[in-house]
Design a protein around this motif. Structure first.
Motif, mmCIF file in Angstrom:
data_model
loop_
_atom_site.group_PDB
_atom_site.id
_atom_site.type_symbol
_atom_site.label_atom_id
_atom_site.label_comp_id
_atom_site.label_asym_id
_atom_site.label_seq_id
_atom_site.Cartn_x
_atom_site.Cartn_y
_atom_site.Cartn_z
ATOM 1 N N THR A 1 0.828 -1.203 0.000
ATOM 2 C CA THR A 1 0.000 0.000 0.000
ATOM 3 C C THR A 1 0.864 1.255 0.000
ATOM 4 N N GLU A 2 1.968 1.214 0.726
ATOM 5 C CA GLU A 2 2.838 2.387 0.769
ATOM 6 C C GLU A 2 3.384 2.724 -0.614
ATOM 7 N N ASN A 3 3.723 1.705 -1.379
ATOM 8 C CA ASN A 3 4.263 1.950 -2.713
ATOM 9 C C ASN A 3 3.251 2.632 -3.617
ATOM 10 N N ILE A 4 1.979 2.251 -3.496
ATOM 11 C CA ILE A 4 0.932 2.893 -4.295
ATOM 12 C C ILE A 4 0.792 4.350 -3.881
ATOM 13 N N GLU A 5 0.794 4.604 -2.579
ATOM 14 C CA GLU A 5 0.679 5.979 -2.083
ATOM 15 C C GLU A 5 1.883 6.812 -2.497
ATOM 16 N N GLU A 6 3.072 6.236 -2.392
ATOM 17 C CA GLU A 6 4.284 6.944 -2.808
ATOM 18 C C GLU A 6 4.237 7.270 -4.295
ATOM 19 N N LYS A 8 1.543 7.722 -6.101
ATOM 20 C CA LYS A 8 0.561 8.788 -6.292
ATOM 21 C C LYS A 8 1.154 10.143 -5.930
ATOM 22 N N ILE A 9 1.898 10.184 -4.844
ATOM 23 C CA ILE A 9 2.533 11.436 -4.423
ATOM 24 C C ILE A 9 3.548 11.882 -5.466
ATOM 25 N N LYS A 10 4.360 10.944 -5.933
ATOM 26 C CA LYS A 10 5.379 11.275 -6.939
ATOM 27 C C LYS A 10 4.726 11.799 -8.223
ATOM 28 N N ASP A 11 3.631 11.158 -8.651
ATOM 29 C CA ASP A 11 2.911 11.622 -9.842
ATOM 30 C C ASP A 11 2.363 13.030 -9.632
#
Length: 70
Positions: A1-6, A8-11
């Protein structure tokens, strides 16, 4: 889940950086456009870049919004 959130933040950061570059290009063409300076300030504020946000907002405050900016 953290990777998906990261991701999204990077995008989101990449998108904001693209908006900043486009806005800076527009300001170079028309430095008297009040709304571009406000947009630039908002983008920097979103990135927590307070010095650049302050500078953009301060510049906008020295201007008067013209009819062309509407």
């Amino acid at each position: 889940t953290e990777n998906i959130e990261e991701a999204k933040i990077k995008d989101g950061v990449n998108t904001i950086n693209e908006i900043i570059q486009t806005t800076v290009n527009e300001i170079e063409k028309n430095p008297e456009n009040f709304k571009h300076w406000i947009l630039l300030g908002h983008c920097y504020l979103t990135l927590s870049d307070m010095p650049n946000a302050y500078s953009a907002y301060a510049h906008a405050l020295t201007m008067e919004e013209s009819e062309d900016d509407s």
